[in-house]
Enzyme design. Structure first.
Site, mmCIF file in Angstrom:
data_model
loop_
_atom_site.group_PDB
_atom_site.id
_atom_site.type_symbol
_atom_site.label_atom_id
_atom_site.label_comp_id
_atom_site.label_asym_id
_atom_site.label_seq_id
_atom_site.Cartn_x
_atom_site.Cartn_y
_atom_site.Cartn_z
ATOM 1 C CG HIS A 80 61.810 87.771 14.657
ATOM 2 N ND1 HIS A 80 63.763 88.132 14.472
ATOM 3 C CD2 HIS A 80 61.392 86.965 13.522
ATOM 4 C CE1 HIS A 80 63.550 87.465 13.066
ATOM 5 N NE2 HIS A 80 62.516 87.074 13.204
ATOM 6 C CG HIS A 104 59.476 87.433 8.716
ATOM 7 N ND1 HIS A 104 59.267 87.928 9.373
ATOM 8 C CD2 HIS A 104 60.264 86.423 8.932
ATOM 9 C CE1 HIS A 104 59.891 88.283 10.789
ATOM 10 N NE2 HIS A 104 60.393 86.561 10.579
ATOM 11 C CD GLU A 108 58.344 79.056 9.392
ATOM 12 O OE1 GLU A 108 59.419 78.277 10.219
ATOM 13 O OE2 GLU A 108 58.817 79.883 8.798
ATOM 14 C CG ASP A 109 56.484 80.770 13.712
ATOM 15 O OD1 ASP A 109 56.608 79.817 13.847
ATOM 16 O OD2 ASP A 109 57.642 81.649 13.855
ATOM 17 C CG ASP A 171 63.991 85.455 10.150
ATOM 18 O OD1 ASP A 171 63.924 85.990 10.739
ATOM 19 O OD2 ASP A 171 64.955 84.293 9.389
ATOM 20 C CG ASP A 291 96.557 92.981 2.522
ATOM 21 O OD1 ASP A 291 96.584 92.329 3.966
ATOM 22 O OD2 ASP A 291 96.426 92.547 2.144
#
Length: 742
Positions: A80, A104, A108-109, A171, A291
């Site tokens: 990812h 990134h 956090e993880d 992301d 259109d």
């Protein structure tokens, strides 16, 4: 290590422009995976070797940090961040941004802290990674609150470094491409958030290739059936009009060649979500859209754009009112082009956009063009400069917002592109949201102008502040030093900046009024313990403030004034009588407690007079606490009070001050015979006795009589009595009553 990741075909050179409304025929297909070595090889096409090495070192660091972690699809997690970095690489982002993209999710993880990222790479990278990271260590009351707080954190980090949002968009784009592995409920939630927040942000920053794919993927997952229906209708239309598209392309190319103009002509259909949104917003069926097909002409210079416009208008008849010059007046995201609608072959309407190659690059990449092409300079359409203005507005909205949910609400309002172009008296052009009013215009100029505006001239004529603006108007704002925002403005303003400033001002005013009123309430209650605020034990006060999680005495008084804390209980604690529960409860019934709060009518927003019974000085009154609003005063006989016994914990003993100030609204019903001029006679009699009529409503009863309901401003019950006696002297009046609503 050679790790594979999915490519990002929709941000390649064949992608469409969002402002043009184009897309590829299908969503991004599954494709062979990129290797980490392929990623580095791609970086070598525009970055020096030492920076490529740093990116590879970040990749190894991230792979080790995410070791053992897998995505919902079962793939190693590092796939990812590498895919996110690839998307940003195709935008030609700098190596610090790419390193942050590779890392990134590390803070956090994983167990790696921000400080370690800063020590290993740089403080700049660590700030970028932290800006993208969610607030996972804080407990929130709901998913919506958690989402709003994380988005607020990200948007505020974006105001310090725009690359934060670019990383987040990349992301989200890769997450949307791999959404099939999520549960149906999660797919819908993430798709809704994408359509509401991230696609509009991409559009606001002009990154239209990313915006197109976010919208298409969000549309496919949130409304799959609607998308399928539109796709089938389009396929039938395409089959019938392929010949027409080829005819128009050929005609346009021949016209350019005859005038020796070098340019590219491209014809495409509009993307599915754009078609759906037009059907929804304009309440039209697919067959009513004229259109669906559009053509783009790309030339070398700006003056050539206007030459091509003339050629095209000679070739096909233009549709009146459908020409837009976004070159002279760029969109808020920097987009520039000439738009015109024509009646093409077989009477079919077609849309044509004319732009330069530089405009085309900005239309596709927006703010990313600042890194990709080093474009912009001081041009008024420079996306970087326009984004900076928007980010400044975000900071202002954040300062005025009460919480993260309210801030996100303001941002959502502000994300949708402006469609009204108006002028200041000096010729400056402002781009505002459709439906914007004079007050929105005033706040767009400056917050102080909005706060102090009292009137306006539109095209040199006086106009109300609530007037909705139209493109081409010149607006002059008239200000006064003592003027202040009116709460009623919230009923008609449409821009996030205006709404945030008005709410922020009103909250500050309410807080100051709440502190003054809270002081009166607490002083009244402390008197029963023979105490006042100046003689409270400071240690006891500090202990109470700490236990209540309040900063100081002003916060405590504000809480009391807003009804969030009962003055009786606070006074009991500060007096050291915490155990005297029964005495306090008994004091609330009004028989034992000798102290009543005097209502003057000047307390502001923290004292509200109930609309059901409209109490006025001279009436017997009772009050109830309303958390967040202060107190609500009713007439003693009001049915909506219910049983005071059951609400005695919220009841406040009040009375009118000896000399109430101001005017108070009340309502009367006048039954009058049907005669020409009857209303004028009654209104004149009311005005004679010094009362203003706020509203009047009439309702015919039986053909012979009419009920007139007046909302009046009076200063006392005696004043109202004089008005009613005067009205009874009018021969046409048969009955007068004071209105109490249930």
């Amino acid at each position: 290590m050679q790790t594979a990741v999915a490519p990002s075909p929709a941000v390649g050179p064949d992608s469409g422009s969002a402002d043009a409304g184009f897309s590829a025929e299908t969503l991004a297909p599954s494709a062979p995976r990129y290797l980490a070595s392929d990623f580095c090889a791609y970086l070598e096409t525009y970055l020096p070797p030492d920076q490529v090495s740093e990116c590879y070192r970040a990749y190894l660091f991230g792979a080790e940090a995410h070791e053992g972690q897998k995505r919902k699809s079962g793939e190693p997690y590092i796939y990812h961040p590498l895919a996110v970095a690839r998307i940003l690489a195709e935008m030609r982002m700098d190596y610090q941004c790419l390193i942050a993209a590779l890392l990134h999710d590390v803070i956090e993880d994983t167990l790696i802290p921000k400080e370690q990222v800063a020590a290993t790479f740089s403080e700049e990278v660590a700030e970028l990674v932290d800006g993208v990271s969610k607030l996972s260590q804080i407990a929130f009351n709901s998913r919506a609150e958690a989402q709003a707080a994380s988005l607020q954190k990200m948007l505020l980090a974006m105001t310090r470094d725009i690359r934060v949002i670019l990383i987040k968009l990349a992301d989200r784009l890769h997450n949307m491409r791999t959404l099939d592995s999520m549960s149906p409920e999660a797919c819908r939630r993430i798709s809704r958030e994408t359509l509401d927040i991230f696609a509009p942000i991409a559009n606001r920053l002009g990154i239209n290739r990313v915006r197109i794919e976010l919208e298409e993927l969000g549309f496919a997952h949130y409304w799959p059936w609607r998308r399928r229906v539109i796709q089938c209708a389009l396929q039938r239309t395409v089959g019938a009009r392929v010949e027409m598209v080829g005819t128009v392309e050929t005609a346009l190319k021949q016209a350019l060649q005859q005038e020796s103009i070098q340019g590219a002509v491209e014809g495409r259909r509009k993307h599915l979500y754009g078609i759906y949104r037009k059907m929804r917003d304009k309440s039209r069926g697919f067959s009513d859209l004229v259109d669906v097909f559009a053509f783009r002409v790309t030339v070398d210079r700006v003056d050539t754009c206007y030459r091509v416009l003339g050629l095209i208008h000679n070739l096909y008849k233009p549709v009146p009112g459908r020409f837009k010059d976004y070159i002279a007046i760029p969109k808020t995201n920097g987009y520039q082009a000439l738009h015109t609608a024509l009646v093409g072959p077989q009477g079919i309407q077609i849309e044509i956009q004319i732009r330069t190659e530089d405009m085309q690059r900005v239309a596709e990449s927006g703010i990313a063009a600042h890194w990709m092409y080093k474009a912009g300079g001081q041009s008024p359409a420079n996306p970087a400069a326009l984004a900076a203005d928007w980010l400044q507005n975000l900071l202002e909205m954040q300062r005025e917002a009460g919480n993260s949910v309210e801030f996100l609400e303001h941002v959502k309002v502000d994300l949708f592109p402006g469609e009204v172009y108006v002028f200041t008296p000096k010729g400056r052009i402002l781009n505002l949201k459709r439906g914007a009013t004079v007050v929105d215009f005033a706040y767009a100029i400056h917050s102080d102008v909005g706060n102090n505006c009292v009137a306006a001239r539109i095209d040199r004529r006086m106009a109300a502040l609530s007037t909705a603006l139209r493109s081409g108007q010149t607006v002059e704002i008239i200000t006064a030093p003592g003027a202040r925002p009116n709460p009623g403005w919230l009923n008609f303003v449409v821009t996030g900046k205006a709404r945030a400033n008005i709410r922020g001002y009103l909250k500050n005013i309410q807080q100051r009024e709440a502190q003054v009123f809270g002081q009166r309430l607490l002083t009244t209650e402390l008197a029963s313990f023979n105490l006042d605020l100046d003689h409270i034990d400071p240690i006891r006060l500090a202990t109470y403030l700490a236990d209540a999680n309040l900063r100081d005495l002003d916060d405590l008084l504000g809480d009391i004034g807003l009804g969030n804390r009962l003055a009786t209980l606070v006074a009991r604690h500060l007096a050291g009588n915490e155990s005297d529960e029964s005495a306090s409860e008994t004091s609330r019934d009004g028989d034992v407690h000798p102290h009543r709060l005097a209502i003057r009518g000047t307390e502001g927003m923290v004292v509200n007079f109930a609309r059901c019974c409209r109490p006025i000085p001279g009436d017997g009154i009772a009050a109830l606490f309303s958390p967040g609003r202060g107190i609500v005063v009713h007439r003693s006989e009001c049915r909506n009070l219910g049983s005071l016994e059951s609400k005695r914990d919220k009841r406040l003993d009040v009375e009118w001050a000896k000399d109430p100030e101001g005017e108070f609204p009340t309502e009367i019903r006048v039954e009058i015979g049907n005669r020409r001029g009857a209303l004028a006679v009654v209104a004149g009699a009311i005005a004679e006795l010094g009362s203003n009529i706020e509203t009047v409503q009439s309702r015919e009863k039986d053909g012979m009589t009419t009920d007139l309901e007046f909302q009046l401003l009076v200063n006392s019950r005696a004043h109202l009595a004089r008005i009613m006696r005067r009205l009874r002297l009018i021969p046409l009046v048969t009955r007068i009553t004071r209105i109490t609503r249930s």
